[in-house]
Design an enzyme around this catalytic site. Structure first.
Site, PDB file in Angstrom:
ATOM      1  N   LYS A  93     -12.474   9.133   5.236  1.00  0.00           N
ATOM      2  CA  LYS A  93     -11.080   9.163   5.683  1.00  0.00           C
ATOM      3  C   LYS A  93     -10.119   9.274   4.515  1.00  0.00           C
ATOM      4  O   LYS A  93      -8.986   9.697   4.663  1.00  0.00           O
ATOM      5  CB  LYS A  93     -10.780   7.911   6.507  1.00  0.00           C
ATOM      6  CG  LYS A  93     -11.490   7.958   7.851  1.00  0.00           C
ATOM      7  CD  LYS A  93     -11.026   6.865   8.778  1.00  0.00           C
ATOM      8  CE  LYS A  93     -11.667   7.010  10.132  1.00  0.00           C
ATOM      9  NZ  LYS A  93     -12.411   5.833  10.543  1.00  0.00           N
ATOM     10  N   ARG A  94     -10.598   8.853   3.371  1.00  0.00           N
ATOM     11  CA  ARG A  94      -9.758   8.922   2.183  1.00  0.00           C
ATOM     12  C   ARG A  94      -9.580  10.366   1.701  1.00  0.00           C
ATOM     13  O   ARG A  94      -8.612  10.692   1.051  1.00  0.00           O
ATOM     14  CB  ARG A  94     -10.404   8.118   1.063  1.00  0.00           C
ATOM     15  CG  ARG A  94      -9.640   6.887   0.695  1.00  0.00           C
ATOM     16  CD  ARG A  94     -10.420   6.102  -0.347  1.00  0.00           C
ATOM     17  NE  ARG A  94     -11.437   5.265   0.265  1.00  0.00           N
ATOM     18  CZ  ARG A  94     -11.150   4.127   0.892  1.00  0.00           C
ATOM     19  NH1 ARG A  94      -9.917   3.702   0.963  1.00  0.00           N
ATOM     20  NH2 ARG A  94     -12.108   3.403   1.437  1.00  0.00           N
TER      21      ARG A  94
END
Length: 486
Positions: free
Chosen positions: A255-256
């Site tokens: 998600k980063r």
RNA sequence: GCCCCGUUCGUCUAGCGGCCCAGGACGCUGGCCUCUCACGCCGGAAGCACGGGUUCGAAUCCCGUACGGGGUACCA
């Protein structure tokens, strides 16, 4: 049998491209079989679930055109479609499971389980089944200590085999699959219970999900046997485990990672059909020699058995290339419609667009349609035509390179020649500049037209020069040449 | 550690025993087109992880090894 599939995201954080790929395959599977695509929100984790995330998921699905037959905002016979509103169903299932001894109460602490494992030298992690057959006295003793139990599912002996829709036969021996918790000590049901129970009530026939859930499948299969026995499930669904979408360096796209955010592709100017087409290629192919196709074609051809089980690396370059192919497929009118929201939000045209700008856009679109690969590229490509003379600026780096002394000399000659031009058409402009700059001055075409291009469009890269000048009009064109002179 | 999944050009893939001294796409690269940039067109380099089997014949089937990934929670 009617196919019923679902996608069940947790509304936490910004929706991930992996979610889109899973949704796409489920959707294509449902549509291919004339089945039902169910959409359910797994918002059991009240701490992490947010309205923003939910809104983003809905927005994303709508933008992509992945329509659902049952779920949020459309309803359906198995409502509600939010897990947070289905607590009674889970409590009921838990009671019935316990009544038939499919589950038992477990009072152990993690420390106790770890200590016993150490003593026994077992290589299997997880719970050891200590509380499976608790006597009334033992139970009373734990309760007297004030301990509250979790509810565990009693895994059967033997092995569990299923035919995975993507991977073929998969077998787990249940001695490697410990009894697992269905419910917290505080009474909150866990994903392990809630997900199969919802699938059961919603009569899901095929579960297509990420590879990360592969090892929890034996547990679910065993639970399903119990749910079928109790009449909660009509049948056990089939399972297919889709490969991961990986990021850089062989890691699951996190998600980063900026590439993971699905809605960012809309902001970047991707076409939804372009993104979807690219994502479909991560694990599936429509034919040996083709990779650009429409969603209609995908639906017609999609077969879950053809899905490749190995993980795929997300490649932004290829995603852009696939998108570019879809851009070429658009008619000029379609492309104009698609580009307009981007031009508006960039302030290139007003919102609503004026009639004059709409006409100009219609004339300009043929010049840029073949040379933009994403919708956002229209902003830089077309801006100079719409900007007022007061706001027009020349890119400083391009000015330095093209509007030096030599460049300004070229612009001066162009201005002189063009000032006397009778007819302001691209053909006439081209003829005049060709004669003046290339033939009379003896310049190479790129040296002749480069400075003029920068003066007119403000940039080294622009739509075709002569057509651009025609659209800009005589007065504005001459004014820009004049102002380039200093 | 233990369990499970996976391994074809740099990347995504086609291939499901002979059609493959492996096809397509992106990227890279040489060229053509050309007022810039793109588009379009033509060409090139680049791959079956390794070792054993099975078979007349293996990228395709089996077994090992190596490597990668996932799981192993009162997360999902």
């Amino acid at each position: 049998m009617t196919v019923r599939v679902r996608m069940a995201p947790s509304p936490t954080g910004s929706p991930h491209v992996g979610l889109v790929r899973t949704a796409l395959f489920n959707w294509a599977f449902a549509r291919h079989h004339g089945g039902t695509f169910v959409f359910r929100i797994e918002d059991t984790d009240r701490e992490r679930s947010t309205q923003e995330s939910y809104d983003a998921i809905i927005d994303l699905m709508r933008w992509l055109g992945l329509d659902w037959d049952e779920g949020p905002e459309v309803g359906g016979p198995h409502a509600p479609y939010f897990q947070s509103e289905r607590g009674d169903l889970y409590r009921d299932a838990l009671e019935r499971l316990a009544a038939s001894s499919y589950t038992y109460d477990c009072f152990c602490t993690n420390e106790e389980v770890d200590a016993r494992r150490k003593d026994s030298g077992s290589k299997v992690m997880g719970y050891d089944g200590f509380c499976r057959e608790l006597s009334a006295e033992q139970r009373a003793a734990f309760e007297a200590e004030g301990r509250k139990p979790v509810v565990r599912f009693r895994m059967p002996d033997g092995s569990i085999t299923w035919h995975d829709l993507v991977r073929g036969e998969v077998t787990f021996e249940t001695r490697f699959v410990p009894d697992y918790a269905l419910c917290r000590a505080n009474g909150d049901p866990l994903y392990t219970l809630v997900n199969p129970v919802d699938d059961a009530y919603m009569e899901i026939t095929h579960v297509l999900r990420g590879e990360d859930l592969l090892s929890s499948t034996p547990r679910q299969l065993a639970l399903y046997d119990a749910l079928v026995e109790l009449g909660i499930a009509k049948q056990t669904p089939e399972f297919g485990h889709l490969p991961y979408v990986m990021g850089e360096g062989n890691k699951k796209l996190s998600k980063r990672d900026p590439e993971a955010h699905a809605l960012a592709y809309r902001e970047q100017g991707f076409l939804p059909e372009g993104l979807l087409n690219y994502l479909a290629l991560l694990g599936w192919a429509i034919a040996a020699d083709r990779d650009v196709f429409s969603m209609e074609e995908m639906v017609a051809a999609f077969d879950i058995a053809d899905v490749n089980p190995n993980p795929a690396r997300f490649d932004i370059k290829k995603a852009e290339a696939i998108n570019a192919s879809h851009m070429r497929l658009l008619s000029l009118d379609e492309m104009t419609d698609r580009v307009l929201p981007y031009l508006k939000s960039a302030g290139v045209v007003s919102d609503p667009v004026t009639d004059a700008d709409a006409r100009l856009l219609e004339l300009a679109m043929p010049l840029v349609a073949e040379r933009i690969n994403k919708l956002t590229e229209s902003v830089d490509m077309l801006g100079f035509l719409f900007v007022s003379e007061d706001d027009f600026v020349v890119d400083p780096a391009d000015a330095e390179k093209f509007l030096d002394d030599d460049g300004r000399a070229v612009v001066r000659r162009a201005l002189e020649r063009l000032s006397g031009l009778d007819e302001w058409s691209s053909a006439a402009i081209q003829e005049a500049l060709q004669a003046e700059l290339v033939e009379a001055m003896g310049l190479k075409p790129r040296n002749a037209f480069g400075p003029v291009r920068v003066a007119i469009s403000g940039r080294r890269v622009s739509p075709p020069l002569f057509e651009s000048m025609e659209l800009l009009g005589r007065d504005r064109s001459l004014a820009r040449l004049q102002s380039a002179l200093g």
